[in-house]
Enzyme design. Structure first.
Site, PDB file in Angstrom:
ATOM      1  N   SER A   1       8.206  -2.585  -5.908  1.00  0.00           N
ATOM      2  CA  SER A   1       7.176  -3.071  -5.001  1.00  0.00           C
ATOM      3  C   SER A   1       6.384  -1.894  -4.453  1.00  0.00           C
ATOM      4  CB  SER A   1       7.801  -3.890  -3.870  1.00  0.00           C
ATOM      5  OG  SER A   1       6.798  -4.586  -3.153  1.00  0.00           O
ATOM      6  N   ASN A   2       5.657  -2.123  -3.388  1.00  0.00           N
ATOM      7  CA  ASN A   2       4.870  -1.052  -2.782  1.00  0.00           C
ATOM      8  C   ASN A   2       4.798  -1.254  -1.280  1.00  0.00           C
ATOM      9  OD1 ASN A   2       2.381  -2.598  -2.033  1.00  0.00           O
ATOM     10  ND2 ASN A   2       2.370  -2.966  -4.238  1.00  0.00           N
ATOM     11  N   HIS A   3       4.242  -0.251  -0.593  1.00  0.00           N
ATOM     12  CA  HIS A   3       4.291  -0.215   0.868  1.00  0.00           C
ATOM     13  C   HIS A   3       3.258  -1.086   1.585  1.00  0.00           C
ATOM     14  CE1 HIS A   3       7.437   2.756   1.246  1.00  0.00           C
ATOM     15  NE2 HIS A   3       6.872   3.471   0.303  1.00  0.00           N
TER      16      HIS A   3
END
Lengths: 245, 245
Positions: B42-44
């Site tokens: 995923s990502n932030h």
């Protein structure tokens, strides 16, 4: 059952809680392993089980240190919380807490692997590039490292914390848990089947089997689905029983 | 400035808000790409920018549909929220909303790649296995697909939504944003530098440059660091101006 522990304690010294004077260190939540400044690898751990353990440990009278990965939970009252992101950061915090712990509970869902190379800038997509390979390096097994250190201390006659690990599995739960208990030199393991709908990761309820060494065999206690705080109390009471022996 | 749009509208019809009668579809948050039942990539992205856009779009009078990846935010009042996890799920929801949208804003930080194979059971560590390779497959570019469809509809003389994209970069922000605006056939792009400490991902503030096609060139408007809801309003007012032309 571990329920007896509570009553015997409360009868013996009404002013003293079962974990009074004990320092309990816990790890909780997932870790995040950076691929670049924006992307990461992680897992579905909500941290709820670890946070329930921290809250119940305070209620039982312990001095509690919580080493936490990124979660959307507030810190339980009376808990000293140390925030970390990656497995390597969690390991450093755990090792630093070792000597100051009577019981160490590794509840975090530590990422097994981290990207071998972390890009400084966001990785750009290349035109036509339809596949990408990411090379991952095995992360240290934090709880196994802590347990091994505990084993060495005990062998040398030095005091060392009681070590409790967790095993979240989607199949052959008891098999993998018994293997981990022995191989990682844990004193106790909490095994749960995260494939059960409505239980485990992200849920407020959980079911588990506790396994621990008793004389030359492995004893176990099954705990039916119940709120995580109730399961947390059972785990702590069992750990306290083992610690007092 | 885009501020004029508000005043001219409110003067012309005090009962009518600038986005009255318009249907705005937004995507927000990250996507999660499963490796197995517990692990993901995923990502932030916190989703805050997309949620601020949704709330401001309602305030401007629009009918708002928010296609959201997993975030820890509550749904703004008056917003129809559709929850998704992966990029493929987000794409399906976006394509389904296309015909029913006057403005489409792709604010989600869609994962560029997903694991090519998703394991049914949690992947087990193999003894001695210190490295692991994960093969990733490029995800569809959702906003480029929506923009291409919009372009085709317009070429055929059919009504189609105005398309607004986002570019989160850590370097050469303007360069990559201009390239994306043209290459993806967007009507407008919101470019921001996520490497600035305290701004962007996870933050409540943001700075951005809006870029859009104007006659034969690309016009731009720089917006200094401000709360995300204020930036959201500037973005929406600019999009409304372009939509009314």
């Amino acid at each position: 059952t571990s329920g007896t522990v509570v009553s015997s304690h409360s009868t013996a010294a009404s002013s003293e809680l079962p974990a009074s004077g004990l320092r309990i260190t816990l790890t909780a939540g997932p870790t995040r392993e950076a691929l670049d400044p924006v992307r990461y690898l992680s897992n579905h751990s909500s941290g709820k089980m670890g946070y329930a353990l921290a809250a119940e440990a305070v209620a039982l009278g312990a001095s509690v240190r919580l080493i936490s990965g990124p979660v959307a939970l507030s810190t339980p009252a009376g808990v000293e919380r140390i925030d970390v992101e990656s497995a390597l950061e969690m390991q450093a915090a755990a090792e630093a807490a070792f000597e100051d712990s009577d019981i160490f509970i590794g509840c975090a869902a530590v990422a097994d692997f981290r990207p071998t190379e972390v890009a400084t800038h966001k990785l750009k997509k290349q035109a036509g590039e339809e596949q990408m390979q990411v090379v991952l390096t095995r992360n240290p097994d934090i709880i196994a490292g802590i347990a091994s250190r505990s084993h060495k201390y005990r062998t040398a006659g030095q005091p060392a914390p009681l070590i409790v690990g967790f095993a979240a599995e989607t199949r052959d739960v008891a098999h993998y848990a018994r293997d981990k208990l022995t191989r990682k030199r844990l004193d106790m393991i909490v095994a749960n089947d995260v494939s059960t709908p409505g239980l485990g990761f992200g849920s407020d309820s959980n079911a588990a089997t506790l396994l621990w060494h008793e004389r030359d065999s492995i004893a176990q206690q099954a705990i039916d689905a119940c709120p995580k705080f109730a399961l947390a109390r059972e785990i702590l009471l069992r750990a306290l029983t083992l610690h007092h022996h």
